[in-house]
Write a protein that holds these residues in place. Structure first.
Motif: not given
Length: 252
Positions: A173, A187-188, A191, A194, A197, A203-206, A208-209
């Protein structure tokens, strides 16, 4: 007491003004009933002497008699004795609790209970609390609001992100933020690049980052503070270069 204007005698409590006399007062309902001989569902006029008479056999006749009644001339005569208001449910509950507390205080005095228990029972008996809690209701509500604010303040420092963060994912990250986006908080876009998970959780969300960057995560001890508390990842990275600070570099 009211008297009959014709003969001067006292009227009985259940006296009903004759229909003819009520029709003479100008009541439209009484005049119509007198002419047709049939009952109607219209309302009496305000000046009609038959408007406020209690109905025989009804539950409201006793209450109406207690409040008052109209005499033969149509004047409303209030009752001499005021009607006691019905106690509210809350007042009845408080009275019941005080009665139980008084009984408990009496038993405590007979049994020789501890001073604290006896004092609490006496406080309840005097109405300084309830059977569940001796504190007043307003103080309980104020303490509850304070506790809610305190819990909200404490929980606001906790990361709301995913528990799947690992040392490798955090390093990836920070690397993507530094190399791909020039240390910008995109972040978007980050993500989307990335790795997914672990364990197939998507997937990761903005958000969460952003939580990881501004709040931190306690799942990796390397990025926590020395006292073990949470540490934002932005505090572990240099503002100029975007690389790890000396205290947070991976030990070889």
């Amino acid at each position: 007491s009211s008297t009959d204007a014709n003969n001067g005698r006292a009227l009985p409590p259940n006296y009903v003004v004759p229909l003819e006399k009520a029709a003479e007062s100008g009541c439209r309902k009484c005049r119509l009933e007198l002419e047709t001989g049939e009952k109607t569902r219209q309302s009496h006029d305000e000046r009609c002497p038959r408007k406020w008479r209690p109905k025989e056999g009804s539950a409201g006749s006793t209450k109406a008699a207690a409040v008052g009644a109209r005499d033969g001339s149509g004047k409303f005569r209030p009752a001499t004795k005021p009607v006691a208001k019905k106690k509210r449910k809350r007042d009845r509950k408080a009275e019941r609790e005080r009665r139980l507390a008084r009984e408990a205080a009496a038993r405590a005095n007979e049994d020789g209970a501890d001073t604290d228990d006896e004092e609490a029972a006496n406080m309840l008996a005097e109405g300084i609390g309830t059977a569940d809690d001796e504190r007043p209701r307003k103080k309980r509500k104020r303490d509850k609001d304070r506790k809610r604010k305190r819990d909200r303040k404490q929980s606001s420092t906790r990361p709301s992100g995913s528990p799947f963060w690992s040392e490798h994912l955090i390093e990836e990250f920070v690397r993507l933020r530094r190399e791909k986006f020039g240390n910008a908080n995109a972040w978007t876009e980050i993500a989307a690049l990335m790795p997914p998970k672990p364990e197939g959780y998507g997937r990761w969300t903005a958000q969460e980052l952003a939580n990881m960057w501004h709040l931190g995560n306690s799942s990796v001890k390397r990025f926590c503070r020395k006292d073990g508390k949470l540490n934002a990842i932005k505090n572990c990275v240099s503002d100029k270069t975007g690389d790890w600070l000396a205290d947070y570099k991976k030990k070889k």
